[in-house]
Every structure is written in C-alpha cells, then in structure tokens.
Design a protein around this motif. Structure first.
Motif, PDB file in Angstrom:
ATOM      1  N   ILE A   1       0.813  -1.219   0.000  1.00  0.00           N
ATOM      2  CA  ILE A   1       0.000   0.000   0.000  1.00  0.00           C
ATOM      3  C   ILE A   1       0.845   1.266   0.000  1.00  0.00           C
ATOM      4  O   ILE A   1       0.388   2.331  -0.415  1.00  0.00           O
ATOM      5  CB  ILE A   1      -0.987   0.038   1.183  1.00  0.00           C
ATOM      6  CG1 ILE A   1      -0.252  -0.026   2.531  1.00  0.00           C
ATOM      7  CG2 ILE A   1      -2.004  -1.086   1.069  1.00  0.00           C
ATOM      8  CD1 ILE A   1      -1.167   0.159   3.734  1.00  0.00           C
ATOM      9  N   SER A   2       2.102   1.180   0.462  1.00  0.00           N
ATOM     10  CA  SER A   2       2.924   2.385   0.540  1.00  0.00           C
ATOM     11  C   SER A   2       3.549   2.763  -0.798  1.00  0.00           C
ATOM     12  O   SER A   2       4.040   3.879  -0.965  1.00  0.00           O
ATOM     13  CB  SER A   2       4.026   2.221   1.590  1.00  0.00           C
ATOM     14  OG  SER A   2       4.854   1.118   1.271  1.00  0.00           O
ATOM     15  N   GLY A   3       3.519   1.857  -1.760  1.00  0.00           N
ATOM     16  CA  GLY A   3       4.069   2.162  -3.077  1.00  0.00           C
ATOM     17  C   GLY A   3       4.356   0.884  -3.839  1.00  0.00           C
ATOM     18  O   GLY A   3       4.540  -0.189  -3.256  1.00  0.00           O
ATOM     19  N   GLU A   4       4.402   0.988  -5.145  1.00  0.00           N
ATOM     20  CA  GLU A   4       4.654  -0.190  -5.979  1.00  0.00           C
ATOM     21  C   GLU A   4       6.120  -0.618  -5.872  1.00  0.00           C
ATOM     22  O   GLU A   4       7.029   0.185  -6.052  1.00  0.00           O
ATOM     23  CB  GLU A   4       4.296   0.113  -7.435  1.00  0.00           C
ATOM     24  CG  GLU A   4       2.817   0.389  -7.646  1.00  0.00           C
ATOM     25  CD  GLU A   4       2.487   0.753  -9.072  1.00  0.00           C
ATOM     26  OE1 GLU A   4       3.433   0.898  -9.874  1.00  0.00           O
ATOM     27  OE2 GLU A   4       1.300   0.879  -9.391  1.00  0.00           O
ATOM     28  N   TYR A   5       6.314  -1.901  -5.558  1.00  0.00           N
ATOM     29  CA  TYR A   5       7.646  -2.513  -5.518  1.00  0.00           C
ATOM     30  C   TYR A   5       8.587  -1.862  -4.507  1.00  0.00           C
ATOM     31  O   TYR A   5       9.797  -1.864  -4.703  1.00  0.00           O
ATOM     32  CB  TYR A   5       8.288  -2.495  -6.915  1.00  0.00           C
ATOM     33  CG  TYR A   5       7.435  -3.136  -7.975  1.00  0.00           C
ATOM     34  CD1 TYR A   5       7.193  -4.509  -7.950  1.00  0.00           C
ATOM     35  CD2 TYR A   5       6.843  -2.375  -8.974  1.00  0.00           C
ATOM     36  CE1 TYR A   5       6.381  -5.101  -8.910  1.00  0.00           C
ATOM     37  CE2 TYR A   5       6.033  -2.959  -9.937  1.00  0.00           C
ATOM     38  CZ  TYR A   5       5.808  -4.327  -9.892  1.00  0.00           C
ATOM     39  OH  TYR A   5       5.003  -4.922 -10.847  1.00  0.00           O
ATOM     40  N   VAL A   6       8.050  -1.306  -3.422  1.00  0.00           N
ATOM     41  CA  VAL A   6       8.931  -0.746  -2.401  1.00  0.00           C
ATOM     42  C   VAL A   6       9.594  -1.894  -1.640  1.00  0.00           C
ATOM     43  O   VAL A   6       9.007  -2.955  -1.442  1.00  0.00           O
ATOM     44  CB  VAL A   6       8.166   0.177  -1.423  1.00  0.00           C
ATOM     45  CG1 VAL A   6       7.581   1.365  -2.151  1.00  0.00           C
ATOM     46  CG2 VAL A   6       7.083  -0.590  -0.688  1.00  0.00           C
ATOM     47  N   LYS A   7      10.827  -1.677  -1.202  1.00  0.00           N
ATOM     48  CA  LYS A   7      11.600  -2.766  -0.602  1.00  0.00           C
ATOM     49  C   LYS A   7      11.032  -3.216   0.735  1.00  0.00           C
ATOM     50  O   LYS A   7      11.311  -4.332   1.185  1.00  0.00           O
ATOM     51  CB  LYS A   7      13.059  -2.335  -0.446  1.00  0.00           C
ATOM     52  CG  LYS A   7      13.281  -1.166   0.511  1.00  0.00           C
ATOM     53  CD  LYS A   7      14.762  -0.813   0.600  1.00  0.00           C
ATOM     54  CE  LYS A   7      15.020   0.341   1.562  1.00  0.00           C
ATOM     55  NZ  LYS A   7      16.463   0.669   1.649  1.00  0.00           N
ATOM     56  N   ASP A   8      10.245  -2.362   1.395  1.00  0.00           N
ATOM     57  CA  ASP A   8       9.650  -2.730   2.682  1.00  0.00           C
ATOM     58  C   ASP A   8       8.593  -3.821   2.542  1.00  0.00           C
ATOM     59  O   ASP A   8       8.273  -4.510   3.509  1.00  0.00           O
ATOM     60  CB  ASP A   8       8.986  -1.513   3.337  1.00  0.00           C
ATOM     61  CG  ASP A   8       9.875  -0.299   3.393  1.00  0.00           C
ATOM     62  OD1 ASP A   8      10.352   0.104   2.315  1.00  0.00           O
ATOM     63  OD2 ASP A   8      10.064   0.267   4.476  1.00  0.00           O
ATOM     64  N   THR A   9       8.012  -3.958   1.354  1.00  0.00           N
ATOM     65  CA  THR A   9       6.887  -4.873   1.158  1.00  0.00           C
ATOM     66  C   THR A   9       7.377  -6.302   1.011  1.00  0.00           C
ATOM     67  O   THR A   9       8.139  -6.618   0.096  1.00  0.00           O
ATOM     68  CB  THR A   9       6.077  -4.473  -0.080  1.00  0.00           C
ATOM     69  OG1 THR A   9       5.632  -3.129   0.065  1.00  0.00           O
ATOM     70  CG2 THR A   9       4.866  -5.379  -0.242  1.00  0.00           C
ATOM     71  N   THR A  10       6.927  -7.174   1.906  1.00  0.00           N
ATOM     72  CA  THR A  10       7.319  -8.584   1.855  1.00  0.00           C
ATOM     73  C   THR A  10       6.172  -9.495   1.444  1.00  0.00           C
ATOM     74  O   THR A  10       6.328 -10.715   1.427  1.00  0.00           O
ATOM     75  CB  THR A  10       7.847  -9.024   3.231  1.00  0.00           C
ATOM     76  OG1 THR A  10       6.875  -8.727   4.235  1.00  0.00           O
ATOM     77  CG2 THR A  10       9.143  -8.301   3.569  1.00  0.00           C
ATOM     78  N   ASP A  11       5.033  -8.916   1.120  1.00  0.00           N
ATOM     79  CA  ASP A  11       3.880  -9.720   0.702  1.00  0.00           C
ATOM     80  C   ASP A  11       3.249  -9.106  -0.552  1.00  0.00           C
ATOM     81  O   ASP A  11       2.041  -8.912  -0.617  1.00  0.00           O
ATOM     82  CB  ASP A  11       2.847  -9.843   1.827  1.00  0.00           C
ATOM     83  CG  ASP A  11       2.232  -8.501   2.224  1.00  0.00           C
ATOM     84  OD1 ASP A  11       2.899  -7.462   2.020  1.00  0.00           O
ATOM     85  OD2 ASP A  11       1.093  -8.485   2.720  1.00  0.00           O
ATOM     86  N   GLU A  12       4.079  -8.800  -1.539  1.00  0.00           N
ATOM     87  CA  GLU A  12       3.627  -8.083  -2.735  1.00  0.00           C
ATOM     88  C   GLU A  12       2.380  -8.732  -3.334  1.00  0.00           C
ATOM     89  O   GLU A  12       2.362  -9.916  -3.663  1.00  0.00           O
ATOM     90  CB  GLU A  12       4.747  -8.078  -3.774  1.00  0.00           C
ATOM     91  CG  GLU A  12       4.510  -7.120  -4.938  1.00  0.00           C
ATOM     92  CD  GLU A  12       4.794  -5.672  -4.569  1.00  0.00           C
ATOM     93  OE1 GLU A  12       4.028  -4.806  -5.001  1.00  0.00           O
ATOM     94  OE2 GLU A  12       5.758  -5.422  -3.827  1.00  0.00           O
ATOM     95  N   ASP A  13       1.320  -7.946  -3.466  1.00  0.00           N
ATOM     96  CA  ASP A  13       0.058  -8.449  -4.019  1.00  0.00           C
ATOM     97  C   ASP A  13      -0.817  -7.267  -4.418  1.00  0.00           C
ATOM     98  O   ASP A  13      -1.509  -6.691  -3.577  1.00  0.00           O
ATOM     99  CB  ASP A  13      -0.670  -9.318  -2.990  1.00  0.00           C
ATOM    100  CG  ASP A  13      -1.900 -10.011  -3.573  1.00  0.00           C
ATOM    101  OD1 ASP A  13      -2.386  -9.577  -4.633  1.00  0.00           O
ATOM    102  OD2 ASP A  13      -2.369 -10.991  -2.957  1.00  0.00           O
TER     103      ASP A  13
END
Length: 303
Positions: free
Chosen positions: A246-258
């Motif tokens: 939700i914070s941005g597309e392909y941000v490194k913080d995201t570990t559950d990309e969906d």
C-alpha cells in the motif's frame, strides 16, 4: 475490480505549506483530487513511520478516483527530516503528528484555495481521517482514542469536531504487551480505545507480526474490539504490515507483494467512508457480498 487504477483523471498539487507553531520544520502537504465532480468528501491521511506525502500512491489515487479529495501531510518523522529513534525530538513526535492533522483540518479552507477550482467542489461537512501503522494511531486520536501514561492514566482528548468517520489500517494495539524495543523508543504506543466513539473501519492483516508487541496479528484488531460501536473490522488473512504494497509499488519494505490485496484495502476504505458519510452504500454492500466468495481471503465483522 481489476488491480489497476481507475481511468478517472486526477489532479495533484504539492507542496502546500501549512502554518504550525513550534514545529521547527514547515509542515507540507499534498492534495490529490478528481479533476471533475462536485460535493467531494475529504480524507486526511496520516502516513506510517518514516514515509511522507509522496507515499501510499496506490491507495491515494484510488480514493481520489472514487471521488475523494485526499490531503497528505509529511510528518516530522519522515526520512527526509533525518530524525531517528535516538533523536531527542522523537519522544514527542506523536503529539506533533496529531497537531499536524489538526493544522490541516483547521486550515482546510486555505489548503483548498491553493488548488484552482477545487474549493467550490468540496463538501466540507464530510471529512474523514485515515492512517496506516503509526499514522493509524495518529488518526485514531482525532476519532477519540487517547494515549495512556505508564501507570494507565488517559491523556488529553485530541478528537476534532470536523471528523465524521475514519479508517485505521494496521493500528497499534493496546500497550500491555510491548517489547523491550517499544518500551524504550515507543512508550506512547499505549492507546486507550474506550473513548473512540466516532464510526471507523479497522483493517488488520492476518500475518502482521509487529516488532513492537509480544502478541500476534490479533494485536492489530484491538482498535475494533476495545472501542465502542459503531465499528467495522476487515481482516485480510494473508496480509502482512503493508497489505501487499500500500505504501508504493515494488517498495523494498513490502514482503507480501500483491496488487489485488492493495486494491481490496483501498476500495474497502472508500466504500466504508462513502457509506457512513451518506454518499453511497452500494460499494460496501458489494464488499460484504464478496466475503462468501473470497475463500477466506478476507472477513468482515461489525458492531
């Protein structure tokens, strides 16, 4: 709905400076809105720790496309301000965050005036606050939640009369199970939801494990279970703290990309707010109808 943004034309204006006393660094906000339409309700959005007005575009663009004017302040804890956990200012940033939202709401007319043609298109009687993570605690304060001190005494009331509803995404739970890290750096993570009477949607991830709590993902449902009605709870079974990005597309913080999960969160917030602000109830009814067909991907409770 597809996992792509709507085709509705949007406008965005930034930076707009909002006067806030005793802050040290100017408060700047971004305004995103649909290029057409009238009687537009307002969302004031509080970002999570270290983010800024330039984050959360996957949510903000969908809300604007759904007919909201979205105002995003950059809080003092943003990475761009270089204030880390050991900075002496960090201990009081939670109060400055709340002051930021009050400043936006109190100066709403001046902010809208900076966006040509927008003031006459806004319904200032339909205003909501939304936040993610630390931003959810910030937004919750304007809905009536309070912060307990170390011996359990409730702090001051920061609710704002302009706020008619809200949505809290991954909101900090109660403070009796804080980890040593949280006790040292986040002693203000002790919300009292018993006074949070304003209608709100709470969104929790079924796989959101916080480094601030010794409890599991259910910690993020406290804002629903410990507050008075009317409230609704959306639990997204496989979601972690960023709900698919939700914070941005392909941000490194995201570990559950969906991307589809991001769409679910964005559309649930706009559907809920359109319902409780008496704009249109069809979106929320449609979301409820999808629960049975989601194969357990998400669930909804209400009280």
């Amino acid at each position: 709905m597809p996992a792509t943004a709507f085709d509705r034309l949007l406008i965005a204006v930034k930076p707009i400076t909002v006067p806030i006393a005793d802050r040290g660094i100017d408060l700047q906000v971004k305004v995103t809105a649909p290029a057409d339409g009238d009687d537009l309700p307002v969302i004031v959005f509080s970002h999570g720790n270290a983010w800024s007005m330039d984050g959360y575009e996957p949510l903000v663009d969908r809300w604007a496309a759904a007919g909201f004017v979205v105002i995003q302040p950059t809080h003092l804890d943003s990475r761009r301000n270089h204030i880390d956990f050991d900075d002496p200012r960090f201990a009081t940033i939670w109060r400055l965050r709340i002051a930021d939202l009050h400043g936006v709401l109190d100066g709403l007319g001046d902010i809208l005036d900076r966006v040509g043609g927008l003031p006459s298109r806004v319904d200032r009687d339909r205003v909501a606050v939304v936040g993610h993570s630390w931003g959810a605690q910030t937004a919750g304060a304007l809905l009536g939640a309070r912060v307990l001190d170390t011996v359990g005494n409730p702090g001051e009331d920061f609710s704002h009369p302009a706020v008619k509803a809200g949505a809290l995404i991954a909101a900090t739970g109660t403070g009796e199970a804080l980890t040593p890290f949280a006790l040292k750096y986040l002693p203000f993570a002790r919300p009292d939801f018993s006074t949070m009477a304003t209608p709100a949607l709470v969104i929790a991830g079924g796989k959101d494990q916080s480094a601030a709590s010794t409890r599991g993902p259910e910690w993020f449902t406290d804002a629903y279970h410990c507050s008075p009605a009317p409230k609704r709870l959306l639990t997204v079974a496989e979601a972690e703290h960023l709900f698919g990005g939700i914070s941005g597309e392909y941000v490194k913080d995201t570990t559950d990309e969906d991307p589809a999960r991001v769409v679910l969160v964005a559309d649930a917030v706009s559907a809920f707010l359109r319902d409780v602000l008496d704009v249109d109830a069809t979106g929320w009814r449609g979301l409820q109808d999808r629960v049975a067909d989601s194969s357990g991907a998400f669930s909804i409770e209400s009280k």
